[in-house]
Design an enzyme around this catalytic site. Structure first.
Site, PDB file in Angstrom:
ATOM      1  N   GLY A   8      -3.226 -10.633  -0.876  1.00  0.00           N
ATOM      2  CA  GLY A   8      -3.378 -10.333  -2.300  1.00  0.00           C
ATOM      3  C   GLY A   8      -2.028 -10.389  -2.989  1.00  0.00           C
ATOM      4  O   GLY A   8      -1.009 -10.657  -2.357  1.00  0.00           O
ATOM      5  N   GLY A  10       1.087  -8.816  -4.661  1.00  0.00           N
ATOM      6  CA  GLY A  10       1.832  -7.550  -4.697  1.00  0.00           C
ATOM      7  C   GLY A  10       2.602  -7.445  -5.997  1.00  0.00           C
ATOM      8  O   GLY A  10       2.400  -8.251  -6.913  1.00  0.00           O
ATOM      9  N   ALA A  11       3.450  -6.442  -6.077  1.00  0.00           N
ATOM     10  CA  ALA A  11       4.211  -6.213  -7.311  1.00  0.00           C
ATOM     11  C   ALA A  11       5.166  -7.375  -7.547  1.00  0.00           C
ATOM     12  O   ALA A  11       5.303  -7.866  -8.655  1.00  0.00           O
ATOM     13  CB  ALA A  11       5.011  -4.929  -7.172  1.00  0.00           C
ATOM     14  N   PHE A  12       5.777  -7.828  -6.475  1.00  0.00           N
ATOM     15  CA  PHE A  12       6.781  -8.895  -6.616  1.00  0.00           C
ATOM     16  C   PHE A  12       6.108 -10.244  -6.466  1.00  0.00           C
ATOM     17  O   PHE A  12       6.145 -11.079  -7.335  1.00  0.00           O
ATOM     18  CB  PHE A  12       7.862  -8.728  -5.545  1.00  0.00           C
ATOM     19  N   GLY A  13       5.463 -10.458  -5.282  1.00  0.00           N
ATOM     20  CA  GLY A  13       4.863 -11.763  -5.033  1.00  0.00           C
ATOM     21  C   GLY A  13       3.694 -11.609  -4.083  1.00  0.00           C
ATOM     22  O   GLY A  13       3.228 -10.497  -3.827  1.00  0.00           O
ATOM     23  N   LYS A  35       5.515  -8.981   2.675  1.00  0.00           N
ATOM     24  CA  LYS A  35       5.663  -8.976   1.201  1.00  0.00           C
ATOM     25  C   LYS A  35       6.731  -9.991   0.858  1.00  0.00           C
ATOM     26  O   LYS A  35       7.826  -9.938   1.400  1.00  0.00           O
ATOM     27  CB  LYS A  35       6.121  -7.589   0.722  1.00  0.00           C
ATOM     28  N   ASP A 134       4.543   7.610  -7.002  1.00  0.00           N
ATOM     29  CA  ASP A 134       3.306   6.839  -7.200  1.00  0.00           C
ATOM     30  C   ASP A 134       2.273   7.143  -6.121  1.00  0.00           C
ATOM     31  O   ASP A 134       1.642   6.228  -5.586  1.00  0.00           O
ATOM     32  CB  ASP A 134       3.631   5.342  -7.242  1.00  0.00           C
ATOM     33  N   ARG A 138      -4.665   3.962  -4.194  1.00  0.00           N
ATOM     34  CA  ARG A 138      -4.394   2.511  -4.104  1.00  0.00           C
ATOM     35  C   ARG A 138      -3.178   2.205  -3.250  1.00  0.00           C
ATOM     36  O   ARG A 138      -3.035   1.099  -2.735  1.00  0.00           O
ATOM     37  CB  ARG A 138      -4.211   1.929  -5.516  1.00  0.00           C
ATOM     38  N   ASN A 139      -2.279   3.188  -3.111  1.00  0.00           N
ATOM     39  CA  ASN A 139      -1.044   2.967  -2.352  1.00  0.00           C
ATOM     40  C   ASN A 139      -1.095   3.528  -0.948  1.00  0.00           C
ATOM     41  O   ASN A 139      -0.051   3.674  -0.304  1.00  0.00           O
ATOM     42  CB  ASN A 139       0.140   3.584  -3.118  1.00  0.00           C
ATOM     43  N   ASP A 155       3.268   2.227   0.062  1.00  0.00           N
ATOM     44  CA  ASP A 155       3.918   1.438  -0.983  1.00  0.00           C
ATOM     45  C   ASP A 155       5.000   2.247  -1.652  1.00  0.00           C
ATOM     46  O   ASP A 155       4.731   3.343  -2.126  1.00  0.00           O
ATOM     47  CB  ASP A 155       2.906   0.946  -2.021  1.00  0.00           C
TER      48      ASP A 155
HETATM   49  C1  GWH Z   1       1.924  -4.533   0.739  1.00  0.00           C
HETATM   50  C2  GWH Z   1       0.527  -4.336   1.241  1.00  0.00           C
HETATM   51  O1  GWH Z   1       0.625  -3.956   2.627  1.00  0.00           O
HETATM   52  C3  GWH Z   1      -0.491  -4.014   3.444  1.00  0.00           C
HETATM   53  C4  GWH Z   1      -1.747  -4.429   3.007  1.00  0.00           C
HETATM   54  C5  GWH Z   1      -2.798  -4.437   3.925  1.00  0.00           C
HETATM   55  C6  GWH Z   1      -4.161  -4.866   3.532  1.00  0.00           C
HETATM   56  C7  GWH Z   1      -4.540  -4.791   2.193  1.00  0.00           C
HETATM   57  C8  GWH Z   1      -5.822  -5.190   1.830  1.00  0.00           C
HETATM   58  C9  GWH Z   1      -6.735  -5.640   2.787  1.00  0.00           C
HETATM   59  C10 GWH Z   1      -6.319  -5.701   4.116  1.00  0.00           C
HETATM   60  S1  GWH Z   1      -7.423  -6.230   5.335  1.00  0.00           S
HETATM   61  C11 GWH Z   1      -6.682  -7.437   6.228  1.00  0.00           C
HETATM   62  O2  GWH Z   1      -7.652  -5.127   6.188  1.00  0.00           O
HETATM   63  O3  GWH Z   1      -8.582  -6.770   4.676  1.00  0.00           O
HETATM   64  C12 GWH Z   1      -5.047  -5.314   4.497  1.00  0.00           C
HETATM   65  C13 GWH Z   1      -2.589  -4.028   5.242  1.00  0.00           C
HETATM   66  N1  GWH Z   1      -1.366  -3.628   5.643  1.00  0.00           N
HETATM   67  C14 GWH Z   1      -0.325  -3.603   4.788  1.00  0.00           C
HETATM   68  N2  GWH Z   1       0.893  -3.157   5.179  1.00  0.00           N
HETATM   69  C15 GWH Z   1      -0.158  -3.250   0.445  1.00  0.00           C
HETATM   70  C16 GWH Z   1       0.200  -1.914   0.684  1.00  0.00           C
HETATM   71  C17 GWH Z   1      -0.436  -0.909  -0.062  1.00  0.00           C
HETATM   72  F1  GWH Z   1      -0.091   0.362   0.107  1.00  0.00           F
HETATM   73  C18 GWH Z   1      -1.428  -1.201  -1.002  1.00  0.00           C
HETATM   74  C19 GWH Z   1      -1.798  -2.517  -1.203  1.00  0.00           C
HETATM   75  C20 GWH Z   1      -1.159  -3.542  -0.502  1.00  0.00           C
HETATM   76  N3  GWH Z   1      -1.542  -4.837  -0.789  1.00  0.00           N
HETATM   77  N4  GWH Z   1      -0.771  -5.733  -1.460  1.00  0.00           N
HETATM   78  C21 GWH Z   1      -1.543  -6.859  -1.580  1.00  0.00           C
HETATM   79  C22 GWH Z   1      -2.792  -6.619  -1.003  1.00  0.00           C
HETATM   80  N5  GWH Z   1      -2.801  -5.328  -0.526  1.00  0.00           N
END
Ligand code: GWH
Length: 296
Positions: A8, A10-13, A35, A134, A138-139, A155
């Site tokens: 998905g 992220g904030a930067f890319g 990221k 924050d 969501r984080n 996050d």
């Molecule tokens: C940076 C990103 O890090 C992650 C996302 C997911 C992760 C996020 C969504 C779905 C899945 S999955 C493979 O289990 O479907 C895994 C799994 N592990 C991470 N370390 C993140 C950390 C957060 F605290 C909140 C949202 C996101 N993002 N950024 C872009 C999309 N999520």
């Protein structure tokens, strides 16, 4: 580093799922999240990005996402962190809502366990005098959606990840998560550990409402008005009073009167042992999906 698929924006890319091998010859490959920073980033963005990596690298706690490394000597610059395959907490809660045709897959105990995990992560940050700014569902990410799931704070950049609607663009400056902020923060820009305590109270409300948007339907300006005048979130459906009591303590107008995370954990501990709390049914949402307006 092998990039597999995009997770998905992220904030930067873009954020990708990838496989990381500690040493070139290693047989073991670890699933990671990557990221990235877009090529055409300002030097400010580069600094923020590196800062976020530095912050994460300092933390070592079971309820804070594990930082693996950064790659800054080539483009795209990227940060490698552990992959939490359960995805984010807000999405998880919304998907787990009991539906008329499907019994509740979670119990009050499961929800409480998520809340306790986040509180432990917050207590660790409080002890390290780090203000997250924050704390929100969501984080937070889950190791797995299944039983035995662990929730981690994941996050550290006031990230404007996938829930853009949650943030409020104040006078063109940085987007602010108004609905998760106490009055002294959005009025005077004062951020202390007690700011995170207020946000944690809102996260409790998000978990116990199973992923509703706080102050559903209210615009950010209305929320600032409401909260400044003493208005607060009402208890989620079926929310045990003992848990709502902790939320309202987190939302004291005077920051000093809000409990620290040590005390919050103690009170949550009592709730975990209270049979009335453990037995409480989960909210059942009968609203037809089309009218589900709880995302704005
Ligand atoms: C940076 C990103 O890090 C992650 C996302 C997911 C992760 C996020 C969504 C779905 C899945 S999955 C493979 O289990 O479907 C895994 C799994 N592990 C991470 N370390 C993140 C950390 C957060 F605290 C909140 C949202 C996101 N993002 N950024 C872009 C999309 N999520």
């Amino acid at each position: 580093m092998i990039f597999c698929r995009a997770l998905g924006q992220g904030a930067f890319g873009e954020v990708y799922q990838g496989l990381y091998r500690h040493r070139a010859g290693d047989a073991v490959e670890m699933p990671v999240a990557v990221k990235t920073l877009p090529h055409l980033s300002t030097s400010q963005a580069e600094t923020d990005f590196l800062m976020e990596a530095l912050i994460m690298s300092k933390f070592k706690h079971p309820n804070i996402v594990h930082f693996i490394g950064v790659c800054f000597d080539q483009h795209p610059r990227f940060i490698v962190i552990e992959l939490l395959a359960g995805g984010d907490l807000k999405t998880f809660l919304r998907e787990a809502r009991p539906k008329p045709d499907r019994a509740a897959s979670l119990t009050m105990k499961d929800l409480l366990s998520c809340i306790v995990d986040v509180a432990k992560g917050c207590k660790y940050m409080e002890e390290n005098r780090f203000i997250h700014r924050d704390i929100a569902a969501r984080n937070c990410l889950l190791t797995t959606k299944g039983p035995g799931r662990v929730v981690k704070i994941a996050d550290f950049g006031m990230a404007r990840d996938i829930y853009r609607a949650d943030y409020y663009r104040k006078g063109g400056k940085a987007m602010l998560p108004i609905k998760w902020m106490p009055p002294e923060a959005f009025l005077d820009g004062i951020f202390t550990t007690k700011t995170d305590v207020w946000s944690f109270g809102v996260l409790m409300w998000e978990v116990l409402s199973m992923g509703y948007m706080p102050y559903t339907g209210c615009a950010n300006r209305e929320v600032m008005q409401l909260v400044t005048n003493g208005g607060r979130l009402a208890p989620p459906t079926n929310c045990p009073p003992q848990l709502y009591a902790i939320m309202t303590q987190c939302w004291q107008p005077n920051p000093e009167e809000r409990p620290g995370f040590g005390l919050i954990l103690e009170r949550l501990g009592y709730c975990m042992q209270d049979p009335d709390v453990k037995r409480a049914p989960l909210p059942v949402y009968t609203k037809p999906p089309s009218s589900e307006r709880d995302t704005t």
